[in-house]
Enzyme design. Structure first.
Site, PDB file in Angstrom:
ATOM      1  N   GLY A  48       0.831  -1.194   0.000  1.00  0.00           N
ATOM      2  CA  GLY A  48       0.000   0.000   0.000  1.00  0.00           C
ATOM      3  C   GLY A  48       0.862   1.239   0.000  1.00  0.00           C
ATOM      4  N   GLY A  99       0.510   5.846   0.558  1.00  0.00           N
ATOM      5  CA  GLY A  99      -0.350   6.982   0.854  1.00  0.00           C
ATOM      6  C   GLY A  99       0.385   8.269   0.581  1.00  0.00           C
ATOM      7  CE1 TYR A 100      -3.534  11.818  -0.229  1.00  0.00           C
ATOM      8  CE2 TYR A 100      -2.814  14.068   0.123  1.00  0.00           C
ATOM      9  CZ  TYR A 100      -3.712  13.176  -0.389  1.00  0.00           C
ATOM     10  OH  TYR A 100      -4.801  13.643  -1.086  1.00  0.00           O
ATOM     11  CE  LYS A 135       2.915   7.154   7.186  1.00  0.00           C
ATOM     12  NZ  LYS A 135       2.157   6.815   8.381  1.00  0.00           N
ATOM     13  CG  ASP A 169      -6.140  10.950   7.862  1.00  0.00           C
ATOM     14  OD1 ASP A 169      -7.342  10.897   7.527  1.00  0.00           O
ATOM     15  OD2 ASP A 169      -5.214  10.698   7.082  1.00  0.00           O
TER      16      ASP A 169
HETATM   17  N1  LIG Z   1       1.683  -3.586   8.221  1.00  0.00           N
HETATM   18  C1  LIG Z   1       1.060  -3.450   7.052  1.00  0.00           C
HETATM   19  N2  LIG Z   1       0.726  -4.534   6.328  1.00  0.00           N
HETATM   20  C2  LIG Z   1       0.080  -4.381   5.139  1.00  0.00           C
HETATM   21  N3  LIG Z   1      -0.253  -3.210   4.604  1.00  0.00           N
HETATM   22  C3  LIG Z   1       0.042  -2.100   5.274  1.00  0.00           C
HETATM   23  C4  LIG Z   1       0.711  -2.152   6.529  1.00  0.00           C
HETATM   24  N4  LIG Z   1       0.876  -0.891   6.960  1.00  0.00           N
HETATM   25  C5  LIG Z   1       0.328  -0.087   6.025  1.00  0.00           C
HETATM   26  N5  LIG Z   1      -0.170  -0.797   5.007  1.00  0.00           N
HETATM   27  C6  LIG Z   1      -0.829  -0.257   3.808  1.00  0.00           C
HETATM   28  O1  LIG Z   1      -0.076   0.825   3.314  1.00  0.00           O
HETATM   29  C7  LIG Z   1      -0.880   1.986   3.183  1.00  0.00           C
HETATM   30  C8  LIG Z   1      -0.034   3.224   3.492  1.00  0.00           C
HETATM   31  O2  LIG Z   1       0.406   3.228   4.835  1.00  0.00           O
HETATM   32  P1  LIG Z   1       0.131   4.481   5.762  1.00  0.00           P
HETATM   33  O3  LIG Z   1      -1.341   4.647   5.928  1.00  0.00           O
HETATM   34  O4  LIG Z   1       0.926   4.364   6.999  1.00  0.00           O
HETATM   35  O5  LIG Z   1       0.743   5.652   4.840  1.00  0.00           O
HETATM   36  P2  LIG Z   1       0.284   7.175   4.727  1.00  0.00           P
HETATM   37  O6  LIG Z   1       1.143   7.775   3.682  1.00  0.00           O
HETATM   38  O7  LIG Z   1       0.255   7.803   6.073  1.00  0.00           O
HETATM   39  O8  LIG Z   1      -1.200   7.038   4.190  1.00  0.00           O
HETATM   40  P3  LIG Z   1      -2.346   8.170   4.130  1.00  0.00           P
HETATM   41  O9  LIG Z   1      -2.050   9.047   2.975  1.00  0.00           O
HETATM   42  O10 LIG Z   1      -3.577   7.329   3.928  1.00  0.00           O
HETATM   43  O11 LIG Z   1      -2.356   8.864   5.461  1.00  0.00           O
HETATM   44  C9  LIG Z   1      -2.037   1.772   4.156  1.00  0.00           C
HETATM   45  O12 LIG Z   1      -3.208   2.409   3.690  1.00  0.00           O
HETATM   46  C10 LIG Z   1      -2.214   0.272   4.171  1.00  0.00           C
HETATM   47  O13 LIG Z   1      -3.124  -0.134   3.181  1.00  0.00           O
END
Ligand SMILES: Nc1ncnc2c1ncn2[C@@H]1O[C@H](COP(=O)(O)OP(=O)(O)OP(=O)(O)O)[C@@H](O)[C@H]1O
Ligand SMILES: *[C@@H]1O[C@H](CO)[C@@H](O)[C@H](O)[C@H]1NC(C)=O
Ligand SMILES: *[C@@H]1O[C@H](CO)[C@@H](O)[C@H](O)[C@H]1NC(C)=O
Ligand SMILES: *[C@@H]1O[C@H](CO)[C@@H](O)[C@H](O)[C@H]1NC(C)=O
Ligand SMILES: *[C@@H]1O[C@H](CO)[C@@H](O)[C@H](O)[C@H]1NC(C)=O
Length: 488
Positions: free
Chosen positions: A133, A135-136, A138, A270
């Site tokens: 996955g 996101g913005y 990570k 969030d």
């Molecule tokens: N331990 C994990 N196992 C499987 N998938 C994961 C795990 N951790 C995160 N993910 C996937 O990776 C995606 C991104 O991780 P995360 O939400 O921490 O990043 P972010 O950039 O903060 O996202 P956002 O923009 O939604 O805030 C998550 O939406 C999830 O689907």
């Protein structure tokens, strides 16, 4: 006894932190300046560059300051640490020591954290797997460590919006990487501090020394996490009630923990399904970088407004001038609007609908706090497990069936039902043979069902229903119930 909460101590730490970041950034910008300096640039450009750098530095300091309160341990946790083998009792200022160690680890990756089992060495030579996955901020990738241990690695998403926006604002790839990495560092600190079955387990982390590996920016941060699967709301909507209830129960247990965590009351700013993953059917929070441990200050109740798209709430401003329970209430209403409304009422067992309706109403109106909500959920779980909600099933139903123990059916004629634990045929979780018999009798196609040794997370039995079969096979763990009316 000296405590880390001591303002002097915290102030000293902060001064240390702020000065060290400023110095390191200054050195860095001097170096960058030396490499990329454009001697033909006018004074105006220099000024613009300088102001951009100082704005970036301000933001970096801001992010560091956000982490400081998360590093200082509270009373109960200190006691725990004091009793652990790492911190001998006589070591009076162990918690300050602890925080310094943690801080050093977070800032320059100098030493391995005592609490994590995996570190940079664990990642040497592993093959990068598929993306789980992003996101913005990570990017999450699956890798398999030796001995077939799957883990999820979380990095800064260098193609993400956060990085893009920073580059637009500051045009400094290294500085931006450091800035965005702070969100991941904050998350690592929070994951170390907040341990709960419904929070993703931090298996370890890796922070490269910023002085080395400068090729890709240096100081890269990797969180090593237990691997889960992104929450698929559409899929969950089609799954049996028991599984949907499990997700909601996990969420409520999590929010109860967060309302009185070692860091105080934590609010998830969030709050959306994509911040969670499922690990073997259990809900776990994985995105913690937007967590807040502050409750806003207020003078009147009107300062404590909780706004949602279709609903506003005004909370009481406490005598000490903070919006009491704001984090807790915001979390709970978000749980209601993103999870309960979709997952909870639909196909709830008839004997439990009044309790489910009560939860829907009391959380939808924010009349119950998280303690009461957790009590209601645990009560439903207890009733469901014990089968007490089924007490109006006539026991005579079972007499309409002939039981054959130690056999299983083969050559089944399947019929579909919804929702089912199996895509092939009709498989449901039941409390007892009696409940299965009642279900079979309610399906016109059903002529027999079997119970195998398989159970669900609540201990319910998986029953398969069918409209016919060709023959029987010996199977010690299975029993087959034939509907008498259909035996010809
Ligand atoms: N331990 C994990 N196992 C499987 N998938 C994961 C795990 N951790 C995160 N993910 C996937 O990776 C995606 C991104 O991780 P995360 O939400 O921490 O990043 P972010 O950039 O903060 O996202 P956002 O923009 O939604 O805030 C998550 O939406 C999830 O689907
Ligand atoms: C130096 O500045 C000039 C004028 O602003 C610009 O055209 C040129 O691309 C710059 N060179 C570098 C290496 O940044
Ligand atoms: C919530 O409050 C905001 C700001 O006061 C207002 O604009 C909005 O209409 C309110 N929404 C509802 C549903 O009451
Ligand atoms: C709760 O119940 C009251 C009274 O029956 C009703 O007016 C209200 O709309 C319900 N609220 C929710 C969120 O279901
Ligand atoms: C919830 O229960 C805990 C004890 O389990 C108590 O300390 C806390 O004050 C309660 N919170 C509320 C809002 O009632």
């Amino acid at each position: 006894m000296p405590v880390m909460g001591n303002p002097l101590c915290a102030a000293a730490l902060l001064a240390f932190v702020v000065s060290s970041v400023s110095v390191s950034l200054l050195i860095r910008s001097l170096q960058l300046g030396a490499h990329k300096g454009n001697v033909t640039n006018g004074a105006a450009d220099d000024q613009e560059l300088a102001s951009r750098r100082s704005a970036l530095m301000d933001q970096l300091n801001q992010r560091r300051k956000e982490i400081i309160p998360l590093l200082s341990a509270r009373g109960s946790e200190k006691k725990l640490l004091a009793e652990s083998r790492y911190f001998p009792q006589q070591y009076q200022s162990f918690s300050a020591m602890f925080d310094y160690n943690l801080w050093n680890e977070i800032t320059d990756g100098s030493r391995r954290m005592l609490m994590d089992e995996l570190d940079c060495d664990s990642l040497v030579g592993v093959q990068t797997g598929n993306v789980l996955g992003s996101g913005y901020t990570k990017l999450v990738v699956k890798v398999v460590l030796p001995e077939d241990q799957p883990v999820a690695l979380k990095f800064v998403n260098e193609q993400g919006n956060d990085m893009e926006k920073c580059l637009e604002d500051f045009r400094d790839p290294r500085g931006c990487l450091e800035l965005v990495a702070y969100k991941l560092k904050k998350e690592i600190v929070l994951l170390q501090r907040l341990k709960h079955p419904n929070i993703i387990k931090l298996r370890g982390h890796c922070m490269e020394d910023p002085g080395h590996g400068s090729e890709r920016g240096g100081g890269r941060v990797t969180a090593i996490l237990e691997q889960g699967y992104p929450l698929q709301m559409i899929q969950l909507l089609q799954s049996p009630w028991e599984e949907r209830f499990r997700v909601c129960l996990g969420l409520v247990r999590l929010l109860h923990f967060l309302s009185r965590s070692p860091l105080g009351s934590v609010g998830l700013l969030d709050f959306q399904p994509r911040q969670f993953v499922l690990v073997a059917g259990e809900l776990k929070l994985t995105d913690l970088d937007d967590a807040s441990v502050e409750e806003p200050a207020c003078r009147t109740d009107r300062d404590c407004l909780l706004q949602f798209p279709h609903r506003n709430f005004t909370l009481p401003c406490s005598g000490t001038g903070v919006c009491r329970d704001l984090n807790q209430k915001r979390n709970l209403y978000n749980a209601y609007r993103y999870f309960f409304t979709y997952l909870l009422p639909h196909q709830a067992p008839p004997g439990l609908t009044h309790l489910v309706d009560h939860i829907m109403n009391s959380t939808g109106e924010l009349r119950a706090d998280i303690n009461q909500t957790l009590d209601s959920f645990e009560q439903i779980l207890l009733l469901y497990k014990s089968g007490l909600h089924l007490d109006n099933l006539p026991p005579s139903i079972i007499t309409g069936y002939t039981v054959m123990r130690g056999v299983a059916t083969a050559g089944d004629l399947q019929y579909p039902c919804w929702p089912s634990y199996s895509q092939q045929g009709c498989v449901k979780a039941v409390h007892s043979a009696l409940e299965a018999a009642a279900l079979c009798s309610a399906h016109s196609q059903c002529t027999s069902f079997s119970l195998s040794g398989h159970t669900t997370w609540t201990g319910h039995l998986l029953a398969s229903f069918r409209s016919g079969f060709s023959h029987l096979l010996p199977d010690g763990s299975s029993e087959v119930y034939l509907r008498k009316a259909s035996v010809v």
